[in-house]
Enzyme design. Structure first.
Site, mmCIF file in Angstrom:
data_model
loop_
_atom_site.group_PDB
_atom_site.id
_atom_site.type_symbol
_atom_site.label_atom_id
_atom_site.label_comp_id
_atom_site.label_asym_id
_atom_site.label_seq_id
_atom_site.Cartn_x
_atom_site.Cartn_y
_atom_site.Cartn_z
ATOM 1 C CD GLU A 47 18.467 23.576 2.168
ATOM 2 O OE1 GLU A 47 17.886 24.437 2.840
ATOM 3 O OE2 GLU A 47 18.310 23.453 0.934
ATOM 4 C CD GLU A 53 14.525 28.384 0.541
ATOM 5 O OE1 GLU A 53 14.876 28.114 -0.615
ATOM 6 O OE2 GLU A 53 14.786 27.665 1.521
#
Length: 265
Positions: free
Chosen positions: A146, A244
């Site tokens: 990520e 998220e």
């Protein structure tokens, strides 16, 4: 249509377990759930809750060096001296991901190490990913690295560019090593979200969304998420989109934010 995943830890109330969060997430109408602290969770209970409520496990976060973001004193996948530790932490996390039936294992690569050149750190990361690729292939779980923004949320983090992340995963050459494209982070870092997503969709193993500024629910800021979701559909993306984000205010609950996001697709 895009398939959405809610974070079980985020939707759970204080004191509730990940399994409780799975039940709450399922009630919101999402297709899947993800969660972070697998080592602190009862994986059997999580898997049972997912089966009972008809949702999949989209992903979990790796442990140890595989979840380092900003700790310069802890092992990191970009530190050449931490290769063995990073591989071990990711491989045992792959075992946990397979046990719970997760599609992907999220890996954060660690802060810039300072004493090493950028290219040296990148090669260290590539070696770790190449080392764990066979285990990921055997487990049927995709390792996703990520990139994070260093401007607002994570100053000092090593990997901020999605373009570099795509180059790294292509260099590894395994379908089980891909990129987690967090549209919020990449809007801050580089913009051009739709083009970067769709032109590299073959390397995108997972997506996270939140609006900018503020990491709040889609529709609350500058990002046209209806268009982003349509573009993902048209590009043939078949992974999950993880929700998220935080609610903009007490008047906008997390539940309302998730339900509103589902309506954008």
């Amino acid at each position: 249509m895009v398939e959405f995943a809610a974070n079980a830890g985020i939707v759970a109330d204080d004191g509730e377990t990940v399994a409780d969060g799975v039940e709450r997430a399922a009630a919101l109408g999402v297709d899947a759930v993800e969660f972070f602290d697998w080592a602190g969770a009862d994986l059997d209970a999580v898997r049972a809750a997912a089966d009972e409520h008809g949702v999949e496990i989209a992903g979990i976060l790796a442990a140890g060096a595989g979840s380092n973001i900003d700790d310069r004193d802890a092992p990191a996948a970009v530190n050449p001296y931490d290769r063995e530790t990073a591989v071990d932490d990711i491989e045992r996390s792959l075992d946990a991901a397979a046990e719970v039936g997760a599609d992907c294992l999220i890996v954060t690569v660690g802060p810039d190490q300072g004493g090493f050149a950028h290219d040296t750190q990148r090669r260290a990361l590539e070696r770790v990913l190449a080392d764990v690729a066979p285990a990921a292939e055997d487990a049927g779980v995709t390792v996703v690295i990520e990139p994070l923004n260093t401007v607002v949320d994570h100053p000092g983090y090593f990997l901020e560019s999605s373009r570099e992340a795509f180059d790294i995963t292509r260099s590894v050459g395994s379908d089980r090593v891909q990129v987690l494209f967090d549209a919020y982070h990449q809007q801050i870092t580089e913009g051009d979200v739709i083009r970067n997503l769709t032109e590299n969709v073959d390397q995108v193993g997972h997506v996270h969304v939140a609006d900018n500024p503020g990491r709040t629910e889609p529709g609350s800021g500058e990002m046209a998420y209806g268009n982003i979701f349509d573009a993902l559909d048209e590009a043939g993306y078949d992974g999950y989109v993880g929700l998220e984000f935080f609610a903009t205010s007490e008047a906008t609950t997390l539940t309302e934010g998730i339900r509103g996001t589902l309506e954008l697709d």
